[in-house]
Design a protein around this motif. Structure first.
Motif, PDB file in Angstrom:
ATOM      1  N   LEU A   1      44.588  -2.649 -71.401  1.00  0.00           N
ATOM      2  CA  LEU A   1      43.665  -3.403 -72.249  1.00  0.00           C
ATOM      3  C   LEU A   1      44.454  -4.418 -73.070  1.00  0.00           C
ATOM      4  O   LEU A   1      45.360  -4.056 -73.819  1.00  0.00           O
ATOM      5  CB  LEU A   1      42.920  -2.448 -73.173  1.00  0.00           C
TER       6      LEU A   1
ATOM      7  N   GLN B   1      37.411 -10.619 -73.951  1.00  0.00           N
ATOM      8  CA  GLN B   1      38.051  -9.490 -74.603  1.00  0.00           C
ATOM      9  C   GLN B   1      37.052  -8.385 -74.964  1.00  0.00           C
ATOM     10  O   GLN B   1      37.295  -7.200 -74.712  1.00  0.00           O
ATOM     11  CB  GLN B   1      38.776  -9.969 -75.866  1.00  0.00           C
TER      12      GLN B   1
ATOM     13  N   LEU C   1      35.860  -6.409 -71.946  1.00  0.00           N
ATOM     14  CA  LEU C   1      36.918  -5.534 -71.452  1.00  0.00           C
ATOM     15  C   LEU C   1      37.023  -4.272 -72.309  1.00  0.00           C
ATOM     16  O   LEU C   1      37.196  -3.162 -71.791  1.00  0.00           O
ATOM     17  CB  LEU C   1      38.255  -6.273 -71.430  1.00  0.00           C
TER      18      LEU C   1
ATOM     19  N   ILE D   1      36.790  -7.382 -64.995  1.00  0.00           N
ATOM     20  CA  ILE D   1      37.029  -5.991 -65.384  1.00  0.00           C
ATOM     21  C   ILE D   1      38.006  -5.335 -64.412  1.00  0.00           C
ATOM     22  O   ILE D   1      38.982  -4.687 -64.826  1.00  0.00           O
ATOM     23  CB  ILE D   1      35.700  -5.222 -65.458  1.00  0.00           C
TER      24      ILE D   1
ATOM     25  N   THR E   1      41.606  -7.168 -64.607  1.00  0.00           N
ATOM     26  CA  THR E   1      42.393  -6.914 -65.814  1.00  0.00           C
ATOM     27  C   THR E   1      42.711  -5.436 -65.987  1.00  0.00           C
ATOM     28  O   THR E   1      43.848  -5.070 -66.319  1.00  0.00           O
ATOM     29  CB  THR E   1      41.647  -7.425 -67.054  1.00  0.00           C
ATOM     30  N   LEU E   2      41.718  -4.585 -65.788  1.00  0.00           N
ATOM     31  CA  LEU E   2      41.875  -3.161 -66.086  1.00  0.00           C
ATOM     32  C   LEU E   2      42.075  -2.294 -64.850  1.00  0.00           C
ATOM     33  O   LEU E   2      42.454  -1.126 -64.970  1.00  0.00           O
ATOM     34  CB  LEU E   2      40.645  -2.659 -66.849  1.00  0.00           C
TER      35      LEU E   2
END
Length: 276
Positions: free
Chosen positions: A15, A88, A91, A138, A141-142
């Motif tokens: 994150l 942000q 997320l 999503i 990034t994660l």
């Protein structure tokens, strides 16, 4: 009661950092061998409002305790606000929901019974998660698979929805840093990005809301209806914006209390329990 707090890295190692110290607070009943402790509970991820400038405490703990009293495990996310920008907040909400799902057994929750509940700008963020849980950012990034971040139900309380005629434009400006949404971000006007894969949704607002026009709620309800998504909507005639649970437990002054508007929370809790 299990009262626990988790920071950014505990929610998800990937994150991104932001200018806000985020926190997920759990309000949960321990598993103590009672009939209700069979691992079948609902959980609700609560996203307070605050116009993407703050997260309002009156829409956090009082709401969590009301759901907990109804036998629903509750989690409040104090998510990033200014100067943080989109995506942000999405997320963080996705990471928090996936965290609850990963820890479902610990909290006696069924992993397919995790709802998101948001207020005002937090209602917008809850709607973003309900609409955009499969968004590529999503996973990129994660590393979450789409199903890990999908809420099983959504509860939106006097939500910011539209970037159109009834827009609260300052919310969108704070979220994106732009005066007008570019084509790639028109999905943030939530009535434009509802799909048939949205979860069942509970909506409420008041006709007297002078901050976020009730048309926001109506537009979202109609968008859900058009896509065949199950929706329950309550429009109360009295009450200002930001009522929280509409009782003295979340109100600083009497104008934020209303006996009829306060029925939204037990109605939402009973509605959740009618779902799978």
């Amino acid at each position: 009661m299990l009262y626990e707090q988790f920071g950014r890295t505990e929610l998800h190692s990937r994150l991104p950092e932001s200018g806000t110290e985020i926190r997920l607070t759990a309000y949960a009943r321990p598993r103590s061998g009672l009939l209700a402790d069979g691992g079948e509970r609902w959980a609700v991820l609560i996203l307070p409002g605050g116009g993407y400038q703050v997260t309002a405490p009156t829409e956090g703990e009082p709401v969590a305790l009301a759901f907990l009293n109804a036998g629903i495990q509750a989690f409040v996310l104090d998510y990033s606000v200014l100067p943080a920008r989109w995506p942000q907040q999405l997320l963080e909400a996705a990471a928090a929901l996936a965290f609850i799902r990963r820890n479902a057994e610990k909290y006696g929750v069924r992993p397919d019974r995790i709802a998101v509940c948001g207020f005002s700008a937090g209602g917008h963020l809850a709607g973003c998660l309900a609409n955009l849980w499969g968004d590529g950012v999503i996973h990129e990034t994660l590393g979450l698979a789409p199903g890990e971040a999908r809420p099983d139900a959504a509860i939106l309380c006097y939500p910011v929805v539209t970037a159109g005629a009834y827009a609260i434009r300052e919310c969108f400006t704070r979220l994106t840093g732009m005066e007008k949404l570019p084509p790639e971000l028109e999905k943030l006007s939530l009535e434009e990005s509802v799909t048939a894969k949205n979860p069942p949704t509970f909506l409420w607002s008041t006709d007297m809301d002078a901050t976020v026009p009730v048309e926001n709620t109506m537009l979202y309800a109609w968008a859900l209806r058009r896509k065949g998504v199950s929706v329950e909507t309550h429009i109360y005639n009295r009450g200002p914006h930001a009522m929280g649970i509409a009782t003295a437990e979340s109100a600083g002054t009497a104008e934020y209390t209303d006996e009829r508007a306060a029925t939204w929370q037990p109605l939402a809790a009973s509605w959740l329990k009618t779902l799978h």
